[in-house]
Write an enzyme that holds these catalytic residues in place. Structure first.
Site, PDB file in Angstrom:
ATOM      1  N   SER A  15      42.963  30.435  45.878  1.00  0.00           N
ATOM      2  CA  SER A  15      42.686  29.492  44.787  1.00  0.00           C
ATOM      3  C   SER A  15      43.084  30.086  43.442  1.00  0.00           C
ATOM      4  O   SER A  15      43.425  31.264  43.347  1.00  0.00           O
ATOM      5  CB  SER A  15      41.196  29.097  44.769  1.00  0.00           C
ATOM      6  N   SER A 141      40.986  41.048  32.757  1.00  0.00           N
ATOM      7  CA  SER A 141      40.317  39.993  31.991  1.00  0.00           C
ATOM      8  C   SER A 141      40.186  40.461  30.549  1.00  0.00           C
ATOM      9  O   SER A 141      40.163  41.674  30.292  1.00  0.00           O
ATOM     10  CB  SER A 141      38.914  39.739  32.560  1.00  0.00           C
ATOM     11  N   TYR A 154      30.537  42.594  35.596  1.00  0.00           N
ATOM     12  CA  TYR A 154      31.908  42.068  35.587  1.00  0.00           C
ATOM     13  C   TYR A 154      32.726  42.777  34.509  1.00  0.00           C
ATOM     14  O   TYR A 154      33.847  43.264  34.773  1.00  0.00           O
ATOM     15  CB  TYR A 154      31.859  40.556  35.337  1.00  0.00           C
ATOM     16  N   LYS A 158      35.935  45.231  34.954  1.00  0.00           N
ATOM     17  CA  LYS A 158      37.230  44.945  34.322  1.00  0.00           C
ATOM     18  C   LYS A 158      37.630  46.080  33.365  1.00  0.00           C
ATOM     19  O   LYS A 158      38.808  46.432  33.287  1.00  0.00           O
ATOM     20  CB  LYS A 158      37.181  43.597  33.597  1.00  0.00           C
ATOM     21  N   THR A 189      39.804  27.583  36.471  1.00  0.00           N
ATOM     22  CA  THR A 189      39.692  27.864  37.910  1.00  0.00           C
ATOM     23  C   THR A 189      38.228  27.756  38.319  1.00  0.00           C
ATOM     24  O   THR A 189      37.368  27.452  37.497  1.00  0.00           O
ATOM     25  CB  THR A 189      40.168  29.295  38.235  1.00  0.00           C
TER      26      THR A 189
HETATM   27  N1  NAP Z   1      39.549  31.982  35.388  1.00  0.00           N
HETATM   28  C1  NAP Z   1      39.348  32.757  34.328  1.00  0.00           C
HETATM   29  O1  NAP Z   1      38.973  32.266  33.243  1.00  0.00           O
HETATM   30  C2  NAP Z   1      39.570  34.242  34.443  1.00  0.00           C
HETATM   31  C3  NAP Z   1      39.524  34.979  33.259  1.00  0.00           C
HETATM   32  C4  NAP Z   1      39.733  36.344  33.332  1.00  0.00           C
HETATM   33  C5  NAP Z   1      40.004  36.955  34.541  1.00  0.00           C
HETATM   34  N2  NAP Z   1      40.038  36.214  35.685  1.00  0.00           N
HETATM   35  C6  NAP Z   1      40.314  36.917  36.931  1.00  0.00           C
HETATM   36  O2  NAP Z   1      41.301  36.247  37.684  1.00  0.00           O
HETATM   37  C7  NAP Z   1      41.172  36.600  39.056  1.00  0.00           C
HETATM   38  C8  NAP Z   1      41.267  35.343  39.899  1.00  0.00           C
HETATM   39  O3  NAP Z   1      40.154  34.503  39.615  1.00  0.00           O
HETATM   40  P1  NAP Z   1      40.310  32.933  39.416  1.00  0.00           P
HETATM   41  O4  NAP Z   1      39.991  32.634  38.006  1.00  0.00           O
HETATM   42  O5  NAP Z   1      41.578  32.477  39.980  1.00  0.00           O
HETATM   43  O6  NAP Z   1      39.057  32.402  40.257  1.00  0.00           O
HETATM   44  P2  NAP Z   1      38.976  31.749  41.727  1.00  0.00           P
HETATM   45  O7  NAP Z   1      39.748  30.506  41.772  1.00  0.00           O
HETATM   46  O8  NAP Z   1      37.518  31.713  42.034  1.00  0.00           O
HETATM   47  O9  NAP Z   1      39.708  32.818  42.639  1.00  0.00           O
HETATM   48  C9  NAP Z   1      39.082  33.984  43.103  1.00  0.00           C
HETATM   49  C10 NAP Z   1      39.856  34.443  44.304  1.00  0.00           C
HETATM   50  O10 NAP Z   1      39.264  35.673  44.783  1.00  0.00           O
HETATM   51  C11 NAP Z   1      38.984  35.542  46.168  1.00  0.00           C
HETATM   52  N3  NAP Z   1      37.812  36.307  46.525  1.00  0.00           N
HETATM   53  C12 NAP Z   1      36.575  36.263  45.941  1.00  0.00           C
HETATM   54  N4  NAP Z   1      35.725  37.072  46.610  1.00  0.00           N
HETATM   55  C13 NAP Z   1      36.436  37.623  47.622  1.00  0.00           C
HETATM   56  C14 NAP Z   1      36.118  38.523  48.668  1.00  0.00           C
HETATM   57  N5  NAP Z   1      34.879  39.020  48.819  1.00  0.00           N
HETATM   58  N6  NAP Z   1      37.085  38.878  49.541  1.00  0.00           N
HETATM   59  C15 NAP Z   1      38.345  38.368  49.429  1.00  0.00           C
HETATM   60  N7  NAP Z   1      38.710  37.534  48.457  1.00  0.00           N
HETATM   61  C16 NAP Z   1      37.764  37.144  47.566  1.00  0.00           C
HETATM   62  C17 NAP Z   1      38.734  34.036  46.369  1.00  0.00           C
HETATM   63  O11 NAP Z   1      39.022  33.665  47.714  1.00  0.00           O
HETATM   64  P3  NAP Z   1      37.964  33.387  48.884  1.00  0.00           P
HETATM   65  O12 NAP Z   1      36.768  32.734  48.257  1.00  0.00           O
HETATM   66  O13 NAP Z   1      38.734  32.521  49.820  1.00  0.00           O
HETATM   67  O14 NAP Z   1      37.658  34.729  49.466  1.00  0.00           O
HETATM   68  C18 NAP Z   1      39.795  33.451  45.447  1.00  0.00           C
HETATM   69  O15 NAP Z   1      41.037  33.408  46.107  1.00  0.00           O
HETATM   70  C19 NAP Z   1      39.825  37.330  39.182  1.00  0.00           C
HETATM   71  O16 NAP Z   1      40.054  38.711  39.242  1.00  0.00           O
HETATM   72  C20 NAP Z   1      39.128  36.985  37.884  1.00  0.00           C
HETATM   73  O17 NAP Z   1      38.209  37.985  37.502  1.00  0.00           O
HETATM   74  C21 NAP Z   1      39.823  34.871  35.655  1.00  0.00           C
END
Ligand code: NAP
Length: 266
Positions: A15, A141, A154, A158, A189
């Site tokens: 995702s 992040s 978190y 990071k 997301t």
């Molecule tokens: N969205 C934002 O605003 C934002 C901002 C800063 C940084 N980030 C970073 O971006 C990255 C991706 O996040 P996202 O925003 O795309 O959120 P997301 O849509 O919730 O994606 C998170 C991904 O991590 C996987 N994941 C979570 N726990 C896991 C586990 N125990 N084992 C294997 N896979 C796991 C989830 O897959 P499954 O649930 O299928 O395992 C999913 O594919 C993260 O590192 C997040 O900290 C996001």
């Protein structure tokens, strides 16, 4: 490193940002191996990658199982033949205060967000060094630059990624292996929905930061040139990215602004 023909392993690919990066990299001709826990979502992402013209398969596993990561990496290497690029995008958010969050919950966040990425690198980097080329990409992040309320573990994870990968980059100088940190601001997301409350239960709400954030597809499109150039670090998002610099120039003013915005969102 351009993705054409490269063998690319991506975590967090079921995702959000990881899935969007997978689509861009597959669209650029990469052979992608997609990992996360949810197999059905991975299969759907793989089909979408094939729709963009790339080769794609899936390898589901749990990042929290640190002891199992070396085996997952060996399986990834045998499926792809070699790993030219590892993209660490898997992660979990947090919505509990530092004082209320129990150690097992804080540890789980550190394990998934920091240790898993470091351990996967330790598993795949030796092959890259032997071949004299490769790229290690990690999604951090803006919380790796400044902390916010209810993000203690978190933000710690990071910040740890920045320290660990910056150190690694120095150690890998001259090996042909590049290290790229992608630093998102707010991206639309499920990260806030899946974020852990103090007791470890999911937050379930779409927070305003994510709701008003940039689209994951836009994030991935802006990330691709940084990956192709092997940039050490690239901030990608909206006003909150400027916050990284404001925080350095005037931390007190930046904190006041952050508090006002947070208060306005509750
Ligand atoms: N969205 C934002 O605003 C934002 C901002 C800063 C940084 N980030 C970073 O971006 C990255 C991706 O996040 P996202 O925003 O795309 O959120 P997301 O849509 O919730 O994606 C998170 C991904 O991590 C996987 N994941 C979570 N726990 C896991 C586990 N125990 N084992 C294997 N896979 C796991 C989830 O897959 P499954 O649930 O299928 O395992 C999913 O594919 C993260 O590192 C997040 O900290 C996001």
């Amino acid at each position: 490193m351009l993705p054409g023909g490269k063998a690319i392993w991506i975590t967090g690919a079921s995702s959000g940002i990881g899935r969007a990066l997978a689509l861009e990299l597959a669209g650029g001709g990469g052979r992608v191996l997609l990992s996360a826990r949810r197999a059905a979502e991975l299969e759907a992402a793989a089909a979408a990658c094939r729709g963009r013209g790339g080769e794609a398969e899936v390898l589901p596993f749990d990042l929290a199982d640190l002891e199992g990561l070396a085996a997952a990496a060996a399986e990834a290497e045998s499926r792809l033949g070699r790993i030219d690029m590892l993209v660490n995008a898997g992660g979990v958010g947090q919505r509990g205060t530092a004082l209320a969050t129990e150690l097992p919950v804080a540890r789980r966040i550190m394990d998934i967000d920091f240790w898993a990425a470091a351990e996967l690198v330790r598993a795949v980097a030796p092959g890259m060094i032997r071949r004299g080329s490769g790229q290690l990409v990690v999604v951090t992040s803006v919380q790796g630059k400044f902390g916010m309320a209810r993000r203690s573990a978190y933000a710690a994870a990071k910040h740890a990624l920045h320290g660990w990968f910056d150190s690694l980059r120095e150690e890998l100088r001259g090996t042909g292996v590049e290290v790229t940190l992608l630093v998102p601001g707010w991206v639309r997301t499920d990260i806030s929905r899946q974020a852990l409350e103090a007791d470890g239960s999911p937050h379930r709400a779409m927070d305003a930061g994510q709701l008003n954030g940039i689209d994951p597809g836009e994030f991935a499109r802006r990330a691709l040139p940084a990956i192709a150039k092997g940039s050490p670090e690239r901030l990608i998002g909206g006003w909150e990215c400027a916050g990284v610099y404001l925080n350095r120039l005037s931390p007190a003013w930046f904190r006041r602004m952050l508090r006002r915005r947070e208060a306005g969102r509750r």
